[in-house]
Write an enzyme that holds these catalytic residues in place. Structure first.
Site, mmCIF file in Angstrom:
data_model
loop_
_atom_site.group_PDB
_atom_site.id
_atom_site.type_symbol
_atom_site.label_atom_id
_atom_site.label_comp_id
_atom_site.label_asym_id
_atom_site.label_seq_id
_atom_site.Cartn_x
_atom_site.Cartn_y
_atom_site.Cartn_z
ATOM 1 N N ARG A 19 -32.161 -29.825 7.838
ATOM 2 C CA ARG A 19 -32.732 -28.171 8.712
ATOM 3 C C ARG A 19 -30.901 -28.106 8.854
ATOM 4 O O ARG A 19 -30.205 -27.797 9.994
ATOM 5 C CB ARG A 19 -32.969 -28.728 10.275
ATOM 6 C CG ARG A 19 -34.622 -28.339 10.437
ATOM 7 C CD ARG A 19 -34.565 -28.747 11.168
ATOM 8 N NE ARG A 19 -35.161 -29.994 11.545
ATOM 9 C CZ ARG A 19 -34.972 -30.808 13.342
ATOM 10 N NH1 ARG A 19 -35.623 -29.455 14.273
ATOM 11 N NH2 ARG A 19 -35.010 -31.218 13.612
ATOM 12 N N LYS A 125 -44.575 -10.741 13.241
ATOM 13 C CA LYS A 125 -45.074 -11.895 11.479
ATOM 14 C C LYS A 125 -44.507 -10.916 10.754
ATOM 15 O O LYS A 125 -44.492 -9.724 10.510
ATOM 16 C CB LYS A 125 -46.580 -12.068 12.014
ATOM 17 C CG LYS A 125 -46.567 -12.715 12.952
ATOM 18 C CD LYS A 125 -47.589 -13.312 13.012
ATOM 19 C CE LYS A 125 -48.998 -13.346 11.750
ATOM 20 N NZ LYS A 125 -49.194 -14.779 12.416
ATOM 21 N N HIS A 727 -39.029 -16.224 28.906
ATOM 22 C CA HIS A 727 -37.729 -16.008 27.549
ATOM 23 C C HIS A 727 -36.432 -16.316 28.447
ATOM 24 O O HIS A 727 -35.302 -16.295 27.711
ATOM 25 C CB HIS A 727 -38.253 -15.283 26.879
ATOM 26 C CG HIS A 727 -39.546 -15.719 25.714
ATOM 27 N ND1 HIS A 727 -40.887 -15.059 26.141
ATOM 28 C CD2 HIS A 727 -39.301 -16.436 25.223
ATOM 29 C CE1 HIS A 727 -42.070 -15.375 25.543
ATOM 30 N NE2 HIS A 727 -41.528 -16.390 24.645
ATOM 31 N N CYS A 759 -45.588 -18.024 30.200
ATOM 32 C CA CYS A 759 -45.869 -18.541 29.290
ATOM 33 C C CYS A 759 -45.276 -20.253 30.347
ATOM 34 O O CYS A 759 -44.850 -19.961 31.172
ATOM 35 C CB CYS A 759 -45.574 -18.067 28.082
ATOM 36 S SG CYS A 759 -46.105 -19.428 26.646
HETATM 37 N N1 GLN Z 1 -49.370 -25.049 27.757
HETATM 38 C C1 GLN Z 1 -48.596 -24.667 26.939
HETATM 39 C C2 GLN Z 1 -46.924 -24.434 27.498
HETATM 40 O O1 GLN Z 1 -47.162 -24.512 28.789
HETATM 41 C C3 GLN Z 1 -48.701 -23.468 26.536
HETATM 42 C C4 GLN Z 1 -47.530 -23.220 25.353
HETATM 43 C C5 GLN Z 1 -48.565 -21.752 24.221
HETATM 44 O O2 GLN Z 1 -49.123 -20.771 25.216
HETATM 45 N N2 GLN Z 1 -47.768 -21.306 23.781
HETATM 46 O O3 GLN Z 1 -45.844 -24.557 27.494
HETATM 47 ZN ZN ZN Z 2 -48.091 -18.933 26.092
#
Ligand code: GLN
Ligand code: ZN
Length: 787
Positions: A19, A125, A727, A759
C-alpha cells in the site's frame, strides 16, 4: 499459417504490494510530503509494476492512477467540473480537488493564496466491483480539450523501463496506452442540468481523435480502449453511439483494442464484433457463454483477445481445464489467415491484491489454491507457452497446478458434511415461506409484543453500532497482533472501551444502546476470523477509492460457526446498563459481497451457508437475553448484478438469506437491519420482504426526500431515517435534527419512526460524537413533547 499467440494485461493494481501509494498520498495530503516526492513515488511504483509484467508482449500504460482512472480520463479530455476549473494548478492537485473537495495544505492557488474548499465530485461504483470512481459531470455546454501529457509522459517512461529491463532478443514488451472509451465515459457521468449526455458525443469525439493521433505520432501502434459498458443493457441510443464513435475513430492511424469485461456481451455481441476496430477483448471467465456465438461471427482479420484468468477473484486458474476449451478455440482461429489470439486476465488486475508471495502467515492449506495479480500473470505465461509449444513444454507447471486444484476440490475443509446437511434441510422450495425464513407473526402483531417488552418512548433514539475507534484501540489491536500485548490484556482494554461507550450512552440518555464495536477491526473480517471456511490475508489489500483500501477475507470452504462470536461482548455490555443493548451482527449478504468468495458453487449457496451461521448467532444472542438484534446489510445493494434482468434472481436469494439469518427468533425479539445508502426506489419490495422490525438508513444528505419512496410503497415496518451525516465532522444542531424528523413524520407515522445517525461512528472523535448525540436526544425529547 500458424496462429500468433500474444500475452498482455489490461491493467495492474496501483496501490502497491505494501500500500505504498496510500501512504504516499496521505502524507502529501497531510502536508508532510511534497508533490515532487509523491510523483516520484508514483513513478517508482509504475516501474515496479511494469517489471512485474516483464513476460508480457504488451504493457498497459496509463492504467496507473494517483486517485482514479475515470478522473484521469476527465483531465485528459480537459473536462473537470467548472467549480474546479480556472485555477492554474498542477493537474494532480486539480484531480485531488475534484475527488476530495480540497488538496494538500501545501498546494496553493495563484499568488500563493490557499485554495478554498469546494464540494467534491460524486463517486459511483465501478460497475459491479467494490471500486468507486469519480462521476464526470456534464451539462449542455460542456466542452472538451485534449491534454495528452500524462499518457505521453508515461509512454516515454514505459519505453525506458522496457529498454533497461528487458533483453532485446526476447522482444521487448510494447507499451500500450489504456484509455476509457468515449461511450463508457459518457455513460458513467451524470448530466447536471437534465440535458442529454449523448448529445456531447459529437464534441467529445474530435478530442479522442486528437488523442489517438498524438499517440500515433509518438510511435504507438496499439491503444487499449475500455468500454465495459458493453457488458450492460444498452438502449438503442447508446448502441447507436457506439456505431457513431467507432466509425469516426477508425480513421485514426492506430489500432484499437476494444476491451469489454465483467460479464457477457449477450445482445451487444453483434454490435461489439462488428465495430470497426482492430481487436476485441472478451471476458472469457464471466462471459464464456459469448464465445461460441462470437467465433461463429468472427471476422478473421481481427485480433481476438480472451480474458482467461479471473481478474475478479483470488483462485488459481485450473490451467488444464482452461486449455481443454482454449485449444479448440486456437485451432479454429489457426485456419484463419494471419490469425491472432491474445490472452490476458479477464479484466484489469486492479480488483485483486498484488502478490501472494508476501503472505507469510496465510493458512498453509489454502495458500496454494490462490493466485494474486503476480501469480495470475505467471499463469498466463504457462497458458501462452502451452498453446505455442504444446502442453508438454510446461508439463511441470501444469502438474503442480493440477495438484493444487485437486487438493482444493477434495479438501475436507472445503466440503464439510455437517454444513451440507444443514443447508440441505434449509433449502426448501421457497425458503422465505418455510419455518426457516418466516417470523412467527406479522410485524403488526410483533410490534405490540415488542412494545410491551421494551417500553420505549415515542421517537426512540439509538445509534448504528460503532463508536470512535480511538488511537488507543487501534494501537492495542496492532500490539496484540504483533504479539506484544497478551490476549488477556487486549481483552481487558476492549472491555474498558466497551464500558466507556455504554457509560457515555447512558449519560446521553439514549434509549437503545450498543456496545460500540471496539473489538472489531472491520465488520466483515471480524466474523471471517471466527468462522470456519474463511482465511484472512495480511496484505490482500484492494483499492476501494483514492487511498482507501479494503482487505476482503477469503471465503474458501463450507461455513461453520465453531462457537458464539459476539455473545460474550454483548453480555458484558448489557451488564453495564438496564437499558436494552442491541446485539450487532453483519448479515450474510454483506459477508458475501465484501469477501473473495469461492467459485466452485453458486454464490446463492454460499450465502445460505453464511445465513445459517448468522442465524445460530442470532439465536444464541436471543437465548442470552438480548432483546434487540441488528443485522447489518450494508452491501445488499452493492451485490446487484450488472444487468437489471439478473436483479430478481439475486434479490430472491439475498432476501431469503437474510430471512434465514434473522427470522428464527420469537415475536418478542426485535430485529433491526441497517443499510448505509440512499437509493432504495428500485429495491424497496425486496427491502420490505426482509421483514426486519426496524430498518435504519442513510437519509440526512437527501433531506429526508428518500422517505417518499417508503411512503409511496406503504412500507409497513419501523424506520430510523438517519438524522445526521457521520462522514462530516460537523456537529448538527438540535433544530436541524428536529426539522429533519418533522419532515420524516410528514411521510411516515411518528409511531413507526426512530431517531439515529446515518451510520456507525467509528471514524469520528468522541469530541464530535458527544455533542451530536446530545442534540439528537434533545431533539427526540422535544418531538415527543410536541406530539
Ligand atoms: N454496525 C456498523 C457500524 O456501526 C455498520 C457499518 C456500516 O453499515 N457500514 O459501524
Ligand atoms: Zn452504515
Amino acid at each position: 499459417m500458424t496462429l500468433q499467440i500474444q500475452l498482455h494485461s489490461l491493467g495492474f493494481p496501483r496501490i502497491g504490494a505494501q500500500r505504498e501509494l496510500k501512504f504516499a498520498l496521505e502524507a502529501y495530503w497531510r502536508g508532510e510530503a511534497s508533490l515532487a516526492t509523491l510523483k516520484a513515488q508514483g513513478a517508482r511504483l509504475r516501474r515496479l509494476h511494469w517489471a512485474r509484467q516483464a513476460g508480457l508482449d504488451f504493457w498497459p500504460v496509463g492504467d496507473f492512477s494517483f486517485y482514479d482512472h475515470v478522473l484521469d480520463m476527465g483531465l485528459t479530455l480537459g473536462h473537470v467540473p467548472e467549480r474546479f476549473a480556472g485555477v492554474a494548478l498542477d493537474p494532480l492537485d486539480t484531480a485531488f480537488r475534484v475527488a476530495r473537495g480540497r488538496t494538500a495544505p501545501t498546494a496553493r492557488g495563484p499568488h500563493g493564496a490557499p485554495l478554498p474548499d469546494a464540494p467534491a465530485a460524486e463517486m459511483t461504483k465501478w460497475f459491479d466491483t467494490n471500486y468507486h470512481c469519480i462521476v464526470p459531470e456534464f451539462h449542455a455546454g460542456t466542452t472538451f480539450e485534449l491534454d495528452a501529457s500524462r499518457l505521453v509522459e508515461q509512454l516515454v517512461e514505459a519505453r525506458q523501463v522496457a529498454a533497461e529491463t528487458c533483453p532485446p532478443v526476447e522482444g521487448r514488451p510494447q507499451p500500450r496506452p489504456v484509455i476509457l472509451g468515449p461511450v463508457s465515459y459518457l455513460a458513467l457521468g451524470k448530466s447536471k442540468d437534465g440535458s442529454d449526455r449523448l448529445a456531447l458525443l459529437e464534441r467529445l469525439l474530435p478530442v479522442y481523435t486528437r488523442l489517438l493521433q498524438t499517440l500515433a505520432d509518438r510511435g504507438v501502434h496499439w491503444v487499449q480502449v475500455d468500454e465495459p459498458i458493453l457488458a450492460t443493457e444498452l438502449g438503442a441510443d447508446w448502441k447507436h453511439a457506439f456505431q457513431t464513435a467507432y466509425h469516426q475513430l477508425k480513421a485514426c492511424p492506430v489500432k484499437l483494442l476494444l476491451t469489454t469485461y465483467f460479464g457477457p456481451l449477450r445482445d451487444n455481441l453483434h454490435l461489439a464484433v462488428n465495430l470497426p476496430v482492430a481487436g476485441l477483448h472478451l471476458d472469457a471467465v464471466r462471459g464464456r457463454e459469448d464465445l461460441q456465438p462470437l467465433l461463429n461471427l468472427w471476422p478473421k482479420h481481427k485480433v481476438l483477445s480472451l480474458g482467461v484468468v479471473d481478474g475478479r477473484n483470488v483462485w488459481k486458474t485450473d490451467l488444464n481445464a482452461t486449455l481443454d476449451w482454449l485449444e479448440p478455440v486456437a485451432e479454429r482461429l489457426e485456419g484463419a489467415l494471419g490469425g491472432q489470439l491474445w490472452l490476458a486476465p479477464s479484466c484489469s488486475l486492479l480488483h485483486v491484491p498484488v502478490d501472494l508471495d508476501t503472505e507469510t502467515d496465510l493458512d498453509s492449506e489454502v495458500k496454494p489454491w490462490l493466485a494474486f495479480a503476480q501469480q495470475k500473470l505467471q499463469e498466463l505465461q504457462v497458458l501462452g507457452q502451452a498453446l505455442r509449444e504444446g502442453r508438454a513444454a510446461v508439463a511441470a507447471a501444469l502438474q503442480a497446478n493440477q495438484a493444487a486444484c485437486q487438493a482444493r476440490r477434495t479438501s475436507a475443509r472445503v466440503h464439510h458434511p455437517v454444513v451440507r446437511d444443514a443447508v440441505h434441510e434449509a433449502l426448501g422450495a421457497a425458503v422465505s415461506s418455510t419455518r426457516w425464513g418466516q417470523r412467527q407473526s406479522p410485524h403488526a402483531v410483533r410490534a405490540q409484543v415488542q412494545a410491551q417488552q421494551l417500553q420505549l418512548p415515542l421517537y426512540p433514539t439509538t445509534t448504528i453500532g460503532s463508536f470512535p475507534q480511538t488511537l488507543a484501540i487501534r494501537q492495542a489491536r496492532s500490539e496484540h497482533k504483533a504479539g506484544r500485548l497478551s490476549d488477556a490484556a487486549y481483552q481487558a482494554l476492549m472491555a474498558a472501551e466497551i464500558e466507556r461507550a455504554v457509560r457515555e450512552q447512558e449519560a446521553l440518555g439514549l434509549d437503545v444502546l450498543v456496545h460500540g464495536e471496539a473489538e472489531r477491526n472491520d465488520m466483515v473480517e471480524y466474523f471471517g476470523e471466527q468462522l470456519e471456511g474463511f482465511a484472512i490475508s495480511r496484505f490482500g489489500w484492494v483499492q476501494s477509492y483514492g487511498s482507501r483500501c479494503v482487505k476482503p477475507p477469503i471465503l474458501f470452504g463450507d461455513i461453520r460457526r465453531p462457537q458464539a462470536m459476539t455473545v460474550a461482548w454483548t453480555r458484558l455490555a448489557q451488564s453495564f446498563t438496564h437499558k436494552p443493548m442491541k446485539g450487532m451482527l453483519t448479515g450474510p449478504v454483506t459477508l458475501l459481497n465484501w469477501s473473495f468468495v469461492r467459485d466452485d458453487q453458486p454464490r446463492a449457496d454460499t450465502c445460505l451457508q453464511l445465513a445459517l451461521a448468522v442465524r445460530d448467532e442470532v439465536l444464541d444472542l436471543e437465548r442470552a437475553g438480548v432483546r434487540i438484534i441488528q443485522i447489518d446489510e450494508a452491501a445488499l445493494r452493492e451485490g446487484l448484478p450488472l444487468r437489471q434482468a439478473d436483479w430478481p434472481a439475486y434479490l430472491r436469494w439475498a432476501v431469503d438469506a437474510f430471512r434465514v439469518a434473522a427470522n428464527g427468533v420469537a415475536d418478542a425479539t426485535q430485529i433491526h437491519t441497517h443499510m448505509c445508502y440512499s437509493e432504495f426506489n428500485d429495491i424497496l419490495p425486496a427491502i420490505a420482504e426482509l421483514d426486519a422490525d426496524v430498518i435504519t438508513i442513510e437519509t440526512s444528505r437527501s433531506d429526508m426526500e428518500l422517505l417518499q419512496a417508503f411512503e409511496h410503497f406503504d412500507y409497513p415496518n419501523q424506520i430510523g431515517p438517519g438524522v445526521y451525516d457521520i462522514h462530516s465532522p460537523r456537529v448538527p444542531t438540535q433544530a436541524q435534527i428536529e426539522q429533519l424528523m418533522r419532515k420524516a413524520a410528514e411521510r411516515i407515522p411518528a409511531e413507526r419512526l426512530w431517531v439515529n445517525p446515518d451510520c456507525g461512528l467509528k471514524t469520528r472523535q468522541w469530541a464530535e460524537v458527544i455533542p451530536a448525540l446530545r442534540h439528537m436526544v434533545a431533539a427526540a425529547q422535544a418531538l415527543r413533547q410536541a406530539h
